[in-house]
Design an enzyme around this catalytic site. Structure first.
Site, PDB file in Angstrom:
ATOM      1  CD  GLN A 214      -2.855   0.912   2.474  1.00 33.36           C
ATOM      2  OE1 GLN A 214      -2.537   0.237   3.393  1.00 33.36           O
ATOM      3  NE2 GLN A 214      -4.007   1.563   2.582  1.00 33.36           N
ATOM      4  CG  HIS A 218      -1.608   4.391  -1.797  1.00 36.63           C
ATOM      5  ND1 HIS A 218      -1.665   3.038  -2.176  1.00 36.63           N
ATOM      6  CD2 HIS A 218      -2.783   4.645  -1.434  1.00 36.63           C
ATOM      7  CE1 HIS A 218      -2.878   2.899  -2.106  1.00 36.63           C
ATOM      8  NE2 HIS A 218      -3.419   3.557  -1.556  1.00 36.63           N
ATOM      9  CG  LEU A 395      -3.468  -5.712 -11.797  1.00 36.38           C
ATOM     10  CD1 LEU A 395      -3.161  -6.130 -13.079  1.00 36.38           C
ATOM     11  CD2 LEU A 395      -2.242  -5.186 -10.781  1.00 36.38           C
ATOM     12  CE1 TYR A 396       0.098  -3.573  -5.440  1.00 32.91           C
ATOM     13  CE2 TYR A 396       1.210  -3.185  -7.753  1.00 32.91           C
ATOM     14  CZ  TYR A 396       1.467  -3.804  -6.470  1.00 32.91           C
ATOM     15  OH  TYR A 396       2.490  -4.252  -6.091  1.00 32.91           O
ATOM     16  CG  HIS A 399      -8.830  -2.729  -0.623  1.00 32.80           C
ATOM     17  ND1 HIS A 399      -8.685  -2.400  -1.960  1.00 32.80           N
ATOM     18  CD2 HIS A 399      -8.148  -1.582   0.157  1.00 32.80           C
ATOM     19  CE1 HIS A 399      -8.173  -1.007  -1.836  1.00 32.80           C
ATOM     20  NE2 HIS A 399      -8.277  -0.790  -0.608  1.00 32.80           N
ATOM     21  N   GLY A 537      -0.143  -8.024 -14.168  1.00 37.47           N
ATOM     22  CA  GLY A 537       0.385  -7.178 -13.287  1.00 37.47           C
ATOM     23  C   GLY A 537       2.008  -7.168 -13.221  1.00 37.47           C
ATOM     24  CB  SER A 541       5.167  -4.923 -11.521  1.00 39.05           C
ATOM     25  OG  SER A 541       6.139  -4.736 -10.225  1.00 39.05           O
TER      26      SER A 541
HETATM   27  C1  HEM Z   1      -7.519  -1.211   6.234  1.00 42.44           C
HETATM   28  C2  HEM Z   1      -6.678  -0.795   5.167  1.00 42.44           C
HETATM   29  C3  HEM Z   1      -7.171  -0.148   3.938  1.00 42.44           C
HETATM   30  C4  HEM Z   1      -8.055   0.901   3.712  1.00 42.44           C
HETATM   31  C5  HEM Z   1      -9.197   1.497   5.007  1.00 42.44           C
HETATM   32  C6  HEM Z   1      -8.010   1.345   2.583  1.00 42.44           C
HETATM   33  C7  HEM Z   1      -9.115   2.307   2.180  1.00 42.44           C
HETATM   34  C8  HEM Z   1      -8.839   3.082   0.737  1.00 42.44           C
HETATM   35  C9  HEM Z   1      -9.712   3.992   0.532  1.00 42.44           C
HETATM   36  C10 HEM Z   1     -10.670   4.704   1.086  1.00 42.44           C
HETATM   37  C11 HEM Z   1      -9.443   4.162  -0.901  1.00 42.44           C
HETATM   38  C12 HEM Z   1      -9.943   5.517  -1.663  1.00 42.44           C
HETATM   39  C13 HEM Z   1     -11.101   4.781  -2.525  1.00 42.44           C
HETATM   40  C14 HEM Z   1     -11.428   5.922  -3.612  1.00 42.44           C
HETATM   41  O1  HEM Z   1     -12.173   7.018  -3.164  1.00 42.44           O
HETATM   42  O2  HEM Z   1     -10.894   5.907  -4.811  1.00 42.44           O
HETATM   43  C15 HEM Z   1      -8.491   3.257  -1.440  1.00 42.44           C
HETATM   44  C16 HEM Z   1      -7.861   3.266  -2.712  1.00 42.44           C
HETATM   45  C17 HEM Z   1      -6.710   2.197  -3.013  1.00 42.44           C
HETATM   46  N1  HEM Z   1      -6.316   1.069  -2.164  1.00 42.44           N
HETATM   47 FE1  HEM Z   1      -6.814   0.974  -0.334  1.00 42.44          FE
HETATM   48  N2  HEM Z   1      -7.304   0.511   1.645  1.00 42.44           N
HETATM   49  C18 HEM Z   1      -6.649  -0.274   2.572  1.00 42.44           C
HETATM   50  C19 HEM Z   1      -5.684  -0.849   2.104  1.00 42.44           C
HETATM   51  C20 HEM Z   1      -5.084  -1.147   0.976  1.00 42.44           C
HETATM   52  C21 HEM Z   1      -4.108  -2.274   0.664  1.00 42.44           C
HETATM   53  C22 HEM Z   1      -3.329  -2.920   1.467  1.00 42.44           C
HETATM   54  C23 HEM Z   1      -3.843  -2.121  -0.851  1.00 42.44           C
HETATM   55  C24 HEM Z   1      -2.648  -2.598  -1.505  1.00 42.44           C
HETATM   56  C25 HEM Z   1      -1.828  -2.458  -2.362  1.00 42.44           C
HETATM   57  C26 HEM Z   1      -4.545  -0.831  -1.069  1.00 42.44           C
HETATM   58  C27 HEM Z   1      -4.539  -0.419  -2.473  1.00 42.44           C
HETATM   59  C28 HEM Z   1      -5.318   0.864  -2.800  1.00 42.44           C
HETATM   60  C29 HEM Z   1      -5.288   1.235  -4.353  1.00 42.44           C
HETATM   61  C30 HEM Z   1      -4.360   0.857  -5.350  1.00 42.44           C
HETATM   62  C31 HEM Z   1      -6.261   2.210  -4.197  1.00 42.44           C
HETATM   63  C32 HEM Z   1      -6.430   3.328  -5.426  1.00 42.44           C
HETATM   64  C33 HEM Z   1      -5.780   4.663  -4.788  1.00 42.44           C
HETATM   65  C34 HEM Z   1      -5.718   5.965  -5.814  1.00 42.44           C
HETATM   66  O3  HEM Z   1      -6.346   5.442  -7.013  1.00 42.44           O
HETATM   67  O4  HEM Z   1      -5.698   6.977  -5.549  1.00 42.44           O
HETATM   68  N3  HEM Z   1      -5.392  -0.341  -0.006  1.00 42.44           N
HETATM   69  N4  HEM Z   1      -8.103   2.445  -0.181  1.00 42.44           N
END
Ligand code: HEM
Ligand SMILES: *[C@@H]1O[C@H](CO)[C@@H](O)[C@H](O)[C@H]1NC(C)=O
Ligand SMILES: *[C@@H]1O[C@H](CO)[C@@H](O)[C@H](O)[C@H]1NC(C)=O
Ligand SMILES: *[C@@H]1O[C@H](CO)[C@@H](O)[C@H](O)[C@H]1NC(C)=O
Ligand SMILES: *[C@@H]1O[C@H](CO)[C@@H](O)[C@H](O)[C@H]1NC(C)=O
Length: 609
Positions: A214, A218, A395-396, A399, A537, A541
Site C-alpha cells: 500500500q 500510493h 488491478l492493485y 484489499h 500485473g 510492475s
Molecule cells: C485497512 C486498510 C485499507 C483501507 C481502509 C483502504 C481504504 C482505501 C480507500 C478509502 C481508498 C480510496 C477509494 C477511492 O476513493 O478511490 C483506497 C484506494 C486504494 N487502495 Fe486501499 N485501503 C486499505 C488497504 C489497501 C491495501 C493493503 C492496498 C494494497 C495495495 C490498497 C490499495 C489501494 C489502491 C491501489 C487504491 C487506489 C488509490 C488511488 O487511485 O488513489 N489499499 N483504499
C-alpha cells in the site's frame, strides 16, 4: 419536426388545447422510438465486438465498416488472425504461462544450480524483457482518447490505458456481449467479494508485506478525485518517492529541514518521528476527531490512515536523514540542496532494490532468485520511461490482504481503534510494530470472498469507476496479455455455484468485467492469486521499476549516488537493513511470516543486526 396538431398554432401563442398537446407528445414518443430503432438495429459500431485479434487496431470507416491495422503484430488478414512465419515458430516454441510458472515454483535442485550460476542473469534478463515488452512505450490511449493523439501522449494528468475504452455507441455496456445492464456493484461485492472467514495467503505474506504494498504503490496511484477517476496527481508516473517528499515542489520544500539535505522531524523519547501538521502545515487527510498534535505531516496526504503506513513513513524518514549524514561525511563541501537531491536518488534506488529482490520475490513465489541489476538489460532495446495506467491501478486494489483485526504486541486492535490512530506507532514504537506486523498473516488476494466488510465501499468504488471509464471486458485483457480467453464461467472458476451465479448476472463470459475477473479467477495451487493477476500485473510492475531513469546507462553509476558510498547503500539495501539501521533493536523483519524455528523465537532489545 412538426406534429399535425400544432401546425396551425402560431409560434409563441400558447394554446390550452389538450388534444393537440397530447397528440404532439404521442408523436414525439413515436418518433423517438423510431429513431432508437434506427440506430440500434443495423448500424452498430463494428469495433464494438473487438474484431481485431492479436493487438490489431480497429478503425471504423463510414458507419458500418471497419479495418484492422495489423502492422507489426506478427499477424495479417482481415482481423489479424493469420500468423506470419516467425510468429508461428514463436508460438510453437513458447510454453504456456502456467507451465513457466510451474517450473519457476518447483524443482528446488534445479534452482539450486541456477541461482548460483550465470544462468541466473540470463533468466533475469528474459523475465525483464519479456514482461516489459507487453507495455507500450511511449504510452498510447487514455480515458478520453481511444486512438493515438498528441494530447493523450502529452497530458500527464491522465492515467494511460493499455486498451481503449469501450466505444460510447455500443449496444451493451461491455460492447456487444452480455446484458444491457451490468450487475449491481453492491450485490456483486456482497455476494462474491466480502469475506465470510479469513483465508490467509498460502505463500505466507505478512502485514509488513501488505503495508509495504500500500505504501509503495500510493506514490504512483493517487487518483485526482476532484478532476475525476481518469486523472492522477502523481505526475512523474513512477517510483519517485513522492510519498516521502510530496508530489510537488511546494510540499517538498515544506517537508525539508533545509539543513544538511534532511527532512524535518520531531524527537520523542530520543527517537525520530515525522513532525506534526502544527510544525509542518502541509495538507493531510485526517478526520476532525484526530487532535492536531497527533496529526503527522507526511509526504503522502492519506498516510495518516494506518499505523502501517506511518510506520513505513517513519522508517524512510529516518533512512533519508541517516543517508544525508553518510553523504555529508564524505562530501563536507556539499550544501543542503545537493545532499537532499542525491539522497533522494539513493532512496529511490534502495526502494527499487527492495521491491525487486524481496517484495516481488515474495509475491511471485519463484525459486529463481530475482536480481536488481540494471546492467542486465543494457544491451536490449528498452525505453527508460513509464506511464502509470488505469488498469494497473484497478488491478492493485489488493484489499483482501487486510486481516480481521491487527495483533500488536499481544493486543488485538479492531479497525475503529486502528484507522487514523497515529498513537499506535508512538505507543508501541517502530520495533514492536515491525515485529508484530511481520508475524501476522495477510489475506489471500485471489479466489473471492476475502475482503473485510469494512472495505466494502472501496471495492464497490473500483467497480463503479471502471464502468464510468468504460474499461473493456476481462477476456479482452486476457488476449492483450497473450492469455487464452475463457470460454465459460466454469472454466474461469472451480466454484460451480459462483460460476452459475456469475453467468446469470453477466449473461456471457465475454462480458465479465476486468476487476471482478482478476479477483474471482481460480487461484493457482497454493498461490496468492490466479494466472491473470500475475501475467498482467508483472509487466506493469517490472516496466515501472526498470523504466526508472536511475536504471538507465546514463544514471546507473557511482557518481549519481554521491560515489561508491552511496552506490553501495543502493546495492546492499534490504528490508532488514531499512528497519535495523533505523531502530534501537532488531525485530523479526521480513515480507513473510516466520518459517524457521529461529524466526519463531521472540526478539527483544538484546537483538542487534
Ligand atoms: C485497512 C486498510 C485499507 C483501507 C481502509 C483502504 C481504504 C482505501 C480507500 C478509502 C481508498 C480510496 C477509494 C477511492 O476513493 O478511490 C483506497 C484506494 C486504494 N487502495 Fe486501499 N485501503 C486499505 C488497504 C489497501 C491495501 C493493503 C492496498 C494494497 C495495495 C490498497 C490499495 C489501494 C489502491 C491501489 C487504491 C487506489 C488509490 C488511488 O487511485 O488513489 N489499499 N483504499
Ligand atoms: C473478421 O471479423 C468480422 C467481424 O467480427 C467477421 O464478420 C469476419 O468474418 C471476420 N473475417 C475473417 C476473415 O475471419
Ligand atoms: C489535461 O487535460 C485536462 C482535461 O482535459 C485539462 O483540464 C488539463 O488542463 C490538461 N492539462 C494540461 C497540462 O494541459
Ligand atoms: C535459490 O536456490 C535456493 C537453493 O540454494 C533455493 O532454496 C531458493 O529458494 C532459490 N531462490 C531464492 C530466491 O533464494
Ligand atoms: C489508539 O491507539 C492507542 C494505542 O493502542 C489506544 O490506547 C487508543 O485507545 C486508540 N485510540 C482510539 C481513538 O482508538
Amino acid at each position: 419536426m412538426m406534429s399535425v396538431g400544432e401546425a396551425d398554432v402560431p409560434l409563441g401563442v400558447k394554446t390550452p388545447d389538450v388534444r393537440s398537446t397530447f397528440g404532439f407528445i404521442l408523436l414525439l414518443l413515436l418518433d423517438v422510438s423510431l429513431l432508437a430503432g434506427a440506430t440500434s438495429s443495423p448500424v452498430v459500431n463494428p469495433c464494438c465486438n473487438y474484431p481485431c485479434e492479436n493487438s490489431g487496431t480497429c478503425m471504423r470507416f463510414g458507419a458500418d465498416r471497419f479495418e484492422c491495422d495489423c502492422t507489426r503484430t506478427g499477424f495479417h488478414g482481415e482481423n489479424c488472425t493469420v500468423p506470419e512465419f516467425w510468429t508461428r515458430i514463436h508460438f510453437l516454441l513458447k510454453p504456456s504461462p502456467d507451465t513457466v510458472h510451474y517450473v519457476l515454483t518447483h524443482f528446488h535442485w534445479l534452482w539450486d544450480l541456477i541461482n548460483n550460476s550465470f544462468l541466473r542473469n540470463i533468466l533475469m534478463r528474459v523475465v525483464l524483457t519479456v514482461r516489459s515488452n507487453f507495455i507500450p512505450s511511449p504510452p498510447t490511449f487514455n480515458s478520453k482518447y481511444g486512438y493515438l493523439s498528441w494530447e493523450s501522449y502529452y497530458n500527464l494528468s491522465y492515467y494511460t490505458r493499455i486498451l481503449p475504452p469501450v466505444p460510447e455507441d455500443c449496444p451493451t455496456p461491455m460492447g456487444t456481449k452480455g446484458k444491457a445492464v451490468l450487475p449491481d456493484p453492491q450485490e456483486l461485492v456482497k455476494r462474491f467479494l466480502i469475506r465470510k472467514k479469513f483465508r490467509p495467503d498460502p505463500q505466507g505474506a505478512n502485514l509488513m508485506f501488505a503495508f509495504f504494498a500500500q505504501h509503495f504503490t500510493h506514490q504512483f496511484f493517487k487518483t485526482h478525485h476532484r478532476m475525476g477517476p481518469a486523472f492522477t496527481r502523481a505526475l512523474s508516473h513512477g517510483v519517485d518517492a513522492g510519498h516521502i517528499y510530496g508530489d510537488n515542489l511546494e510540499r517538498q520544500l515544506q517537508l525539508r529541514l533545509h539543513q544538511e539535505g534532511k527532512l524535518r522531524y520531531q524527537v520523542i523519547d530520543g527517537e525520530m518521528f515525522p513532525p506534526t501538521t502544527q510544525e509542518v502545515p502541509v495538507a493531510m487527510s485526517y478526520p476532525s476527531s484526530v487532535p492536531h498534535h497527533q496529526r503527522l505531516a507526511l509526504g503522502q496526504e492519506v498516510f495518516g490512515l494506518l499505523p502501517g503506513l506511518t510506520l513505513y513513513s517513519t522508517l524512510w524518514l529516518r533512512e533519508h536523514n541517516r543517508v544525508c549524514d553518510v553523504l555529508k561525511e564524505v562530501h563536507p563541501t556539499w550544501g543542503d540542496e545537493q545532499l537532499f537531491q542525491t539522497t533522494r536518488l539513493i532512496i529511490i534506488g534502495e526502494t527499487i532494490r527492495i521491491v525487486v529482490e524481496e517484495y516481488v520475490q515474495q509475491l511471485s513465489g519463484y525459486l529463481l532468485q530475482l536480481k536488481f541489476d540494471p546492467t542486465i538489460i543494457f544491451h536490449d532495446q528498452f525505453q527508460y520511461s513509464n506511464r502509470i495506467s488505469l488498469e494497473f491501478n484497478h488491478l492493485y486494489h489488493w484489499h483482501p490482504l487486510m486481516p480481521d483485526s491487527f495483533l500488536v504486541d499481544g493486543q488485538d486492535i479492531t479497525y475503529p481503534n486502528f484507522l487514523f490512530n497515529t498513537s499506535v506507532l508512538l505507543h508501541f514504537g517502530v520495533e514492536k510494530l515491525v515485529d508484530s506486523f511481520a508475524r501476522q498473516q495477510a489475506g489471500q488476494i485471489g479466489g473471492g470472498r476475502n475482503v473485510h466488510a469494512r472495505l466494502q465501499e472501496v471495492v464497490e468504488l473500483v467497480i463503479k469507476e471502471s464502468r464510468a471509464l468504460r474499461v473493456q471486458p476481462f477476456n479482452e485483457y486476457r488476449k492483450k496479455f497473450e492469455l487464452k480467453p475463457y470460454a465459460s464461467f466454469y472454466e474461469f472458476t472451480d466454484d460451480k455455484e459462483m460460476a452459475r451465479q456469475l453467468e446469470e448476472l453477466y449473461g456471457d463470459i465475454d462480458a465479465l468485467e476486468f476487476y471482478p475477473g482478476l479477483l474471482l479467477e481460480r487461484t493457482r495451487p497454493n498461490a496468492i492469486f490466479g494466472e491473470s493477476m500475475v501475467e498482467m500485473g508483472a509487466p506493469f510492475s517490472l516496466k515501472g521499476l526498470l523504466g526508472n531513469p536511475i536504471c538507465s546507462p546514463v544514471y546507473w553509476k557511482p557518481s549519481t549516488f554521491g560515489g561508491m558510498v552511496g552506490f553501495d547503500i543502493v546495492n546492499s539495501a534490504t528490508l532488514e537493513r531499512l528497519v535495523c539501521l533505523n531502530s534501537r533493536w532488531c525485530p523479526y523483519v521480513s515480507f513473510h511470516v516466520p518459517r524457521s524455528k529461529e524466526d519463531h523465537r521472540p526478539r527483544d532489545p538484546s537483538t542487534e543486526l
